[in-house]
Design a protein around this motif. Structure first.
Motif, mmCIF file in Angstrom:
data_model
loop_
_atom_site.group_PDB
_atom_site.id
_atom_site.type_symbol
_atom_site.label_atom_id
_atom_site.label_comp_id
_atom_site.label_asym_id
_atom_site.label_seq_id
_atom_site.Cartn_x
_atom_site.Cartn_y
_atom_site.Cartn_z
ATOM 1 N N ASP A 136 -8.510 27.036 -106.381
ATOM 2 C CA ASP A 136 -8.373 25.709 -105.783
ATOM 3 C C ASP A 136 -8.632 25.757 -104.277
ATOM 4 O OD1 ASP A 136 -7.757 24.742 -108.280
ATOM 5 O OD2 ASP A 136 -5.574 24.771 -107.959
ATOM 6 N N ARG A 137 -8.102 26.792 -103.645
ATOM 7 C CA ARG A 137 -8.318 26.911 -102.204
ATOM 8 C C ARG A 137 -9.794 27.145 -101.897
ATOM 9 N NH1 ARG A 137 -5.067 30.577 -101.565
ATOM 10 N NH2 ARG A 137 -6.467 32.377 -101.548
ATOM 11 N N ASP A 138 -10.422 28.028 -102.642
ATOM 12 C CA ASP A 138 -11.841 28.304 -102.417
ATOM 13 C C ASP A 138 -12.693 27.080 -102.717
ATOM 14 O OD1 ASP A 138 -11.040 30.836 -101.761
ATOM 15 O OD2 ASP A 138 -11.634 31.746 -103.680
ATOM 16 N N ARG A 139 -12.300 26.341 -103.754
ATOM 17 C CA ARG A 139 -13.061 25.136 -104.084
ATOM 18 C C ARG A 139 -12.989 24.125 -102.948
ATOM 19 N NH1 ARG A 139 -10.499 23.755 -108.351
ATOM 20 N NH2 ARG A 139 -11.849 24.796 -109.860
ATOM 21 N N GLY A 140 -11.785 23.976 -102.364
ATOM 22 C CA GLY A 140 -11.659 23.056 -101.235
ATOM 23 C C GLY A 140 -12.480 23.504 -100.036
ATOM 24 N N VAL A 141 -12.464 24.827 -99.804
ATOM 25 C CA VAL A 141 -13.238 25.341 -98.671
ATOM 26 C C VAL A 141 -14.732 25.126 -98.888
ATOM 27 C CG1 VAL A 141 -13.864 27.440 -97.420
ATOM 28 C CG2 VAL A 141 -11.474 27.011 -97.994
ATOM 29 N N VAL A 142 -15.199 25.406 -100.107
ATOM 30 C CA VAL A 142 -16.619 25.229 -100.404
ATOM 31 C C VAL A 142 -17.016 23.764 -100.289
ATOM 32 C CG1 VAL A 142 -18.335 25.394 -102.240
ATOM 33 C CG2 VAL A 142 -16.764 27.289 -101.834
ATOM 34 N N GLN A 143 -16.148 22.875 -100.800
ATOM 35 C CA GLN A 143 -16.448 21.445 -100.708
ATOM 36 C C GLN A 143 -16.492 20.991 -99.258
ATOM 37 O OE1 GLN A 143 -13.663 19.050 -102.864
ATOM 38 N NE2 GLN A 143 -14.707 17.114 -102.409
ATOM 39 N N GLU A 144 -15.565 21.472 -98.455
ATOM 40 C CA GLU A 144 -15.554 21.093 -97.037
ATOM 41 C C GLU A 144 -16.783 21.644 -96.321
ATOM 42 O OE1 GLU A 144 -12.567 21.458 -93.147
ATOM 43 O OE2 GLU A 144 -12.009 22.269 -95.111
ATOM 44 N N GLN A 145 -17.152 22.863 -96.652
ATOM 45 C CA GLN A 145 -18.340 23.441 -96.026
ATOM 46 C C GLN A 145 -19.602 22.668 -96.420
ATOM 47 O OE1 GLN A 145 -18.317 27.563 -97.137
ATOM 48 N NE2 GLN A 145 -16.775 28.127 -95.604
ATOM 49 N N ALA A 146 -19.693 22.295 -97.690
ATOM 50 C CA ALA A 146 -20.869 21.531 -98.127
ATOM 51 C C ALA A 146 -20.910 20.169 -97.448
ATOM 52 C CB ALA A 146 -20.847 21.370 -99.631
ATOM 53 N N THR A 147 -19.758 19.517 -97.373
ATOM 54 C CA THR A 147 -19.717 18.220 -96.694
ATOM 55 C C THR A 147 -20.055 18.369 -95.214
ATOM 56 O OG1 THR A 147 -18.019 17.478 -98.243
ATOM 57 C CG2 THR A 147 -18.280 16.211 -96.226
ATOM 58 N N GLY A 148 -19.526 19.433 -94.587
ATOM 59 C CA GLY A 148 -19.822 19.663 -93.162
ATOM 60 C C GLY A 148 -21.298 19.931 -92.932
ATOM 61 N N ALA A 149 -21.931 20.659 -93.868
ATOM 62 C CA ALA A 149 -23.361 20.939 -93.695
ATOM 63 C C ALA A 149 -24.187 19.655 -93.758
ATOM 64 C CB ALA A 149 -23.820 21.918 -94.759
ATOM 65 N N VAL A 150 -23.849 18.762 -94.677
ATOM 66 C CA VAL A 150 -24.581 17.495 -94.788
ATOM 67 C C VAL A 150 -24.347 16.628 -93.558
ATOM 68 C CG1 VAL A 150 -24.796 15.376 -96.131
ATOM 69 C CG2 VAL A 150 -24.556 17.569 -97.301
ATOM 70 N N LEU A 151 -23.099 16.545 -93.117
ATOM 71 C CA LEU A 151 -22.804 15.705 -91.962
ATOM 72 C C LEU A 151 -23.414 16.286 -90.680
ATOM 73 C CD1 LEU A 151 -19.076 14.790 -92.673
ATOM 74 C CD2 LEU A 151 -21.120 13.409 -93.099
ATOM 75 N N ALA A 152 -23.418 17.630 -90.598
ATOM 76 C CA ALA A 152 -24.035 18.242 -89.405
ATOM 77 C C ALA A 152 -25.522 17.917 -89.337
ATOM 78 C CB ALA A 152 -23.813 19.742 -89.436
ATOM 79 N N ALA A 153 -26.158 17.796 -90.489
ATOM 80 C CA ALA A 153 -27.583 17.421 -90.488
ATOM 81 C C ALA A 153 -27.803 15.982 -90.053
ATOM 82 C CB ALA A 153 -28.166 17.650 -91.879
ATOM 83 N N LEU A 154 -26.774 15.129 -90.177
ATOM 84 C CA LEU A 154 -26.906 13.730 -89.785
ATOM 85 C C LEU A 154 -26.474 13.474 -88.347
ATOM 86 C CD1 LEU A 154 -25.489 12.020 -93.005
ATOM 87 C CD2 LEU A 154 -27.896 12.290 -92.359
ATOM 88 N N LEU A 155 -25.907 14.485 -87.670
ATOM 89 C CA LEU A 155 -25.425 14.273 -86.302
ATOM 90 C C LEU A 155 -26.550 13.901 -85.324
ATOM 91 C CD1 LEU A 155 -22.707 17.062 -85.926
ATOM 92 C CD2 LEU A 155 -22.429 14.639 -86.507
ATOM 93 N N PRO A 156 -27.736 14.498 -85.404
ATOM 94 C CA PRO A 156 -28.809 14.048 -84.486
ATOM 95 C C PRO A 156 -29.136 12.565 -84.634
ATOM 96 C CG PRO A 156 -29.378 16.154 -85.430
ATOM 97 C CD PRO A 156 -28.156 15.670 -86.157
ATOM 98 N N ILE A 157 -29.042 12.034 -85.864
ATOM 99 C CA ILE A 157 -29.288 10.600 -86.048
ATOM 100 C C ILE A 157 -28.209 9.794 -85.344
ATOM 101 C CG2 ILE A 157 -29.509 8.777 -87.770
ATOM 102 C CD1 ILE A 157 -30.541 10.887 -89.703
#
Length: 247
Positions: A136-157
C-alpha cells in the motif's frame, strides 16, 4: 323317645373335643422373632373344638410364609459389603494419559506439531500484514510519483499562462480556459507558491539575485521570476526569486 346327646357347653369345665385347651377370653397375640404377626380376638363361638384347630393351622402357615419372604429378601439384598464399594473405573481423560504409553507419545507428538503449525501460521500472518502495508505504501508512492511526473510536464504551460496574465493578454475565452486548467490541476494536489514579499525560505525558494534594501528586516523575496509548486506536502519545483537582505 330317645333323647339325643347334647353338645358340650363351651363355658363348662372340662376338656373340649379334640383335646384342645379351654379358650382364653383375652386377645391373642402371636410373636415370632420379636415381631407381632397377628392379633385376634376370640369370640365365645370360637371356643369350640372345630374352630381352634383351623385357626392354629392358619397361624402356622402365616409364620412359614413370613419366614420364606424374609429369606428371599435377605438373599436378594445380599450381605452388606465389608470393604469399600467396587465401582467401574471411569475412562481416563486424554490429558491424563501416561506419557509412557503409545497413546501418550502420539498425543505429545500431535501437540508439538500443532504448536509448530500455530507458530508458522502466526509468522505467515505477520509477514502478510507487513507485505500489505508495504505494498500500500509503495502503491501510494508510485501513484504520487506518476502524478508528479505528469504535472511537472505541465508546469511550463502554467508558466506561460502566468506571463500572459502579467502582460494582460489572458482575457476572454483564453482566460476562462486558463482558470479551468488551474482548477483541474488543483484537484490532483498541485498548489502554487511564491509571492512578492514572502520571507525567503532556502528549502522552497531558489535565489537567483541578491540585493540590499533598507525596507526589509530579514531576507525577503522582492521579485518572483517563476512560481514554485507543491504536490501535497512534497516539493515539486522551487520558486525562482530575487532576494533582498537588510542593510
Amino acid at each position: 323317645m330317645t333323647e339325643k346327646p347334647r353338645a358340650a357347653d363351651p363355658g363348662a369345665s372340662g376338656s373340649t373335643p379334640g383335646g384342645s385347651e379351654p379358650a382364653d377370653d383375652g386377645p391373642r397375640v402371636v410373636i415370632r422373632n420379636n415381631r407381632k404377626l397377628g392379633r385376634t380376638e376370640e369370640s365365645p363361638a370360637a371356643a369350640d373344638a372345630g374352630a381352634d384347630a383351623p385357626a392354629e393351622g392358619l397361624v402356622e402357615e402365616a409364620e412359614v410364609m413370613v419366614d420364606e419372604i424374609e429369606a428371599e429378601a435377605t438373599a436378594l439384598d445380599g450381605p452388606a459389603p465389608t470393604g469399600p464399594p467396587v465401582v467401574d473405573a471411569p475412562a481416563q481423560p486424554v490429558d491424563g494419559s501416561p506419557t509412557g504409553s503409545p497413546l501418550g507419545a502420539e498425543l505429545e507428538a500431535l501437540r508439538a506439531e500443532l504448536d509448530e503449525r500455530t507458530r508458522d501460521l502466526q509468522r505467515v500472518s505477520a509477514e502478510y500484514a507487513n507485505y500489505r502495508k508495504r505494498v500500500d505504501r509503495d502503491r501510494g508512492v508510485v501513484q504520487e510519483q506518476a502524478t508528479g511526473a505528469v504535472l511537472a510536464a505541465l508546469l511550463p504551460i502554467l508558466d506561460d499562462l502566468d506571463r500572459a496574465r502579467e502582460h494582460g493578454d489572458l482575457v476572454g475565452p483564453f482566460g476562462t480556459v486558463a482558470e479551468q486548467l488551474t482548477t483541474a490541476l488543483g484537484k490532483f494536489g498541485l498548489t502554487p507558491f511564491g509571492e512578492k514579499g514572502d520571507p525567503f525560505d532556502p528549502t522552497r525558494h531558489e535565489a537567483v539575485a541578491h540585493q540590499t534594501s533598507p525596507d526589509v528586516d530579514e531576507p525577503t523575496c522582492v521579485q518572483v521570476m517563476r512560481r514554485g509548486y507543491l504536490l501535497g506536502e512534497r516539493l515539486l519545483r522551487p520558486a525562482m526569486v530575487a532576494v533582498a537582505d537588510p542593510e
